[in-house]
Design a protein around this motif. Structure first.
Motif, PDB file in Angstrom:
ATOM      1  N   PHE A  57      -2.832   6.144  10.259  1.00 40.50           N
ATOM      2  CA  PHE A  57      -2.192   7.441  10.013  1.00 40.50           C
ATOM      3  C   PHE A  57      -1.750   8.060  11.332  1.00 40.50           C
ATOM      4  N   GLY A  58      -1.159   9.253  11.262  1.00 40.66           N
ATOM      5  CA  GLY A  58      -0.836  10.032  12.462  1.00 40.66           C
ATOM      6  C   GLY A  58       0.436   9.597  13.169  1.00 40.66           C
ATOM      7  N   PHE A  59       0.569  10.014  14.431  1.00 34.66           N
ATOM      8  CA  PHE A  59       1.768   9.720  15.208  1.00 34.66           C
ATOM      9  C   PHE A  59       1.441   9.795  16.691  1.00 34.66           C
ATOM     10  N   SER A  60       2.420   9.409  17.509  1.00 36.62           N
ATOM     11  CA  SER A  60       2.287   9.487  18.968  1.00 36.62           C
ATOM     12  C   SER A  60       3.379  10.390  19.502  1.00 36.62           C
ATOM     13  N   TYR A  61       3.005  11.344  20.371  1.00 38.98           N
ATOM     14  CA  TYR A  61       4.008  12.195  21.004  1.00 38.98           C
ATOM     15  C   TYR A  61       4.907  11.385  21.935  1.00 38.98           C
ATOM     16  N   GLY A  62       4.332  10.412  22.620  1.00 38.21           N
ATOM     17  CA  GLY A  62       5.101   9.659  23.605  1.00 38.21           C
ATOM     18  C   GLY A  62       5.971   8.570  23.013  1.00 38.21           C
ATOM     19  N   PHE A  63       5.451   7.843  22.003  1.00 38.28           N
ATOM     20  CA  PHE A  63       6.151   6.683  21.464  1.00 38.28           C
ATOM     21  C   PHE A  63       6.729   6.907  20.077  1.00 38.28           C
ATOM     22  N   GLY A  64       6.427   8.029  19.462  1.00 43.04           N
ATOM     23  CA  GLY A  64       6.892   8.263  18.103  1.00 43.04           C
ATOM     24  C   GLY A  64       5.910   7.708  17.077  1.00 43.04           C
ATOM     25  N   LYS A  65       6.240   7.943  15.838  1.00 39.50           N
ATOM     26  CA  LYS A  65       5.366   7.536  14.736  1.00 39.50           C
ATOM     27  C   LYS A  65       5.545   6.052  14.447  1.00 39.50           C
ATOM     28  N   GLY A  66       4.435   5.329  14.406  1.00 33.11           N
ATOM     29  CA  GLY A  66       4.498   3.910  14.079  1.00 33.11           C
ATOM     30  C   GLY A  66       4.764   3.690  12.602  1.00 33.11           C
ATOM     31  N   ASP A  67       5.196   2.477  12.262  1.00 31.38           N
ATOM     32  CA  ASP A  67       5.374   2.101  10.862  1.00 31.38           C
ATOM     33  C   ASP A  67       3.994   1.738  10.318  1.00 31.38           C
ATOM     34  N   HIS A  68       3.322   2.727   9.726  1.00 26.70           N
ATOM     35  CA  HIS A  68       1.936   2.539   9.316  1.00 26.70           C
ATOM     36  C   HIS A  68       1.784   1.437   8.256  1.00 26.70           C
ATOM     37  N   GLU A  69       2.754   1.329   7.372  1.00 30.07           N
ATOM     38  CA  GLU A  69       2.693   0.280   6.351  1.00 30.07           C
ATOM     39  C   GLU A  69       2.767  -1.096   7.004  1.00 30.07           C
ATOM     40  N   GLN A  70       3.667  -1.245   7.980  1.00 27.28           N
ATOM     41  CA  GLN A  70       3.767  -2.514   8.698  1.00 27.28           C
ATOM     42  C   GLN A  70       2.490  -2.803   9.472  1.00 27.28           C
ATOM     43  N   VAL A  71       1.919  -1.777  10.117  1.00 35.82           N
ATOM     44  CA  VAL A  71       0.693  -1.958  10.881  1.00 35.82           C
ATOM     45  C   VAL A  71      -0.439  -2.423   9.967  1.00 35.82           C
ATOM     46  N   ALA A  72      -0.572  -1.792   8.797  1.00 35.98           N
ATOM     47  CA  ALA A  72      -1.608  -2.195   7.852  1.00 35.98           C
ATOM     48  C   ALA A  72      -1.418  -3.652   7.430  1.00 35.98           C
ATOM     49  N   ALA A  73      -0.159  -4.055   7.222  1.00 38.90           N
ATOM     50  CA  ALA A  73       0.119  -5.438   6.831  1.00 38.90           C
ATOM     51  C   ALA A  73      -0.239  -6.414   7.952  1.00 38.90           C
ATOM     52  N   ILE A  74       0.080  -6.053   9.197  1.00 42.26           N
ATOM     53  CA  ILE A  74      -0.250  -6.922  10.341  1.00 42.26           C
ATOM     54  C   ILE A  74      -1.754  -7.088  10.462  1.00 42.26           C
ATOM     55  N   ILE A  75      -2.498  -6.000  10.257  1.00 38.12           N
ATOM     56  CA  ILE A  75      -3.954  -6.062  10.334  1.00 38.12           C
ATOM     57  C   ILE A  75      -4.503  -7.026   9.288  1.00 38.12           C
ATOM     58  N   GLU A  76      -4.023  -6.917   8.047  1.00 37.10           N
ATOM     59  CA  GLU A  76      -4.550  -7.756   6.980  1.00 37.10           C
ATOM     60  C   GLU A  76      -4.119  -9.213   7.140  1.00 37.10           C
ATOM     61  N   GLU A  77      -2.934  -9.434   7.715  1.00 42.16           N
ATOM     62  CA  GLU A  77      -2.453 -10.803   7.900  1.00 42.16           C
ATOM     63  C   GLU A  77      -3.225 -11.550   8.984  1.00 42.16           C
ATOM     64  N   ASN A  78      -3.753 -10.825   9.948  1.00 47.26           N
ATOM     65  CA  ASN A  78      -4.374 -11.470  11.107  1.00 47.26           C
ATOM     66  C   ASN A  78      -5.886 -11.300  11.186  1.00 47.26           C
ATOM     67  N   THR A  79      -6.472 -10.569  10.255  1.00 41.31           N
ATOM     68  CA  THR A  79      -7.920 -10.350  10.260  1.00 41.31           C
ATOM     69  C   THR A  79      -8.434 -10.339   8.820  1.00 41.31           C
ATOM     70  N   ASP A  80      -9.729 -10.172   8.667  1.00 36.59           N
ATOM     71  CA  ASP A  80     -10.341 -10.006   7.342  1.00 36.59           C
ATOM     72  C   ASP A  80     -10.539  -8.535   6.998  1.00 36.59           C
ATOM     73  N   ILE A  81      -9.911  -7.659   7.763  1.00 32.05           N
ATOM     74  CA  ILE A  81     -10.064  -6.217   7.581  1.00 32.05           C
ATOM     75  C   ILE A  81      -9.183  -5.736   6.428  1.00 32.05           C
ATOM     76  N   ILE A  82      -9.743  -4.908   5.564  1.00 31.58           N
ATOM     77  CA  ILE A  82      -8.961  -4.232   4.529  1.00 31.58           C
ATOM     78  C   ILE A  82      -8.271  -3.027   5.169  1.00 31.58           C
ATOM     79  N   ALA A  83      -6.955  -2.931   5.014  1.00 38.28           N
ATOM     80  CA  ALA A  83      -6.202  -1.868   5.692  1.00 38.28           C
ATOM     81  C   ALA A  83      -5.466  -1.001   4.681  1.00 38.28           C
TER      82      ALA A  83
END
Length: 204
Positions: free
Chosen positions: A169-195
């Motif tokens: 969740f959230g955002f970065s003042y310096g870099f802008g808001k990340g694509d949280h849906e994409q980040v959650a997908a990357i986490i699940e694709e590369n780990t056993d973590i539920i995102a």
């Protein structure tokens, strides 16, 4: 909290004695008052004093201070190193707790890769998203990759015997808001973590 720092007004109208009925005369006297300081001034002064002692290479306190790290993060100039062994770092590394995260796009002639990092200030050397990105960017660029931070926010990562869960969740003042849906997908694709993720703009 609000505090009035400037006040301006005319003197009240006043009666003028005459032989006939009393008359009310409009005042032409203008009063102006201004405070030299506000109740928050000591806190601002303390912040400026403490900021002056911070090594700008390690931590930043504003977008202007983050400029060197932001330039590096947005640098697409190829750092050529043809002899480097392209042993990429892990795609995902998360620290337990609620910490700032960044998502990085790394490019090479062979293609592109995505990386996600979250870290506490103690782990990455500072409290800003640029600090979280710094080590990963240096590592990828030393391998000949061009890099860019594509956004950021926060990841609340809980790890116990029963489950590993990351909430993005959230955002970065310096870099802008990340694509949280994409980040959650990357986490699940590369780990056993539920995102999971929340794209609400009000969260930081």
């Amino acid at each position: 909290a609000l505090q009035c720092c400037s006040l301006e007004f005319l003197d009240p109208h006043h009666e003028v004695k005459t032989d006939g009925p009393d008359k009310v005369k409009r005042s032409e006297r203008w009063n102006s008052f201004r405070l030299d300081s506000a109740f928050w001034t000591p806190f601002v002064d303390q912040h400026h004093t403490e900021s002056a002692t911070i090594d700008s290479s390690e931590a930043t306190s504003s977008l202007a201070d983050e400029e060197p790290l932001l330039k590096q993060a947005n640098n697409f100039e190829l750092h050529s190193n043809s002899s480097a062994v392209r042993e990429l770092p892990p795609r995902v590394l998360l620290s337990q707790g609620s910490n700032k995260y960044i998502i990085v796009l790394a490019r090479s002639p062979e293609g592109k890769q995505w990386f996600v990092r979250s870290a506490s200030p103690e782990e990455c050397g500072g409290p800003w998203h640029a600090n979280v990105a710094d080590a990963l960017l240096h590592q990828l660029q030393s391998l000949g990759y061009t890099t860019k931070v594509m956004g950021g926010g926060r990841i609340d990562f809980v790890k116990n015997e029963d489950v590993e869960h990351a909430h993005v969740f959230g955002f970065s003042y310096g870099f802008g808001k990340g694509d949280h849906e994409q980040v959650a997908a990357i986490i699940e694709e590369n780990t056993d973590i539920i995102a999971t993720f929340d794209n609400s703009d009000a969260l930081y």
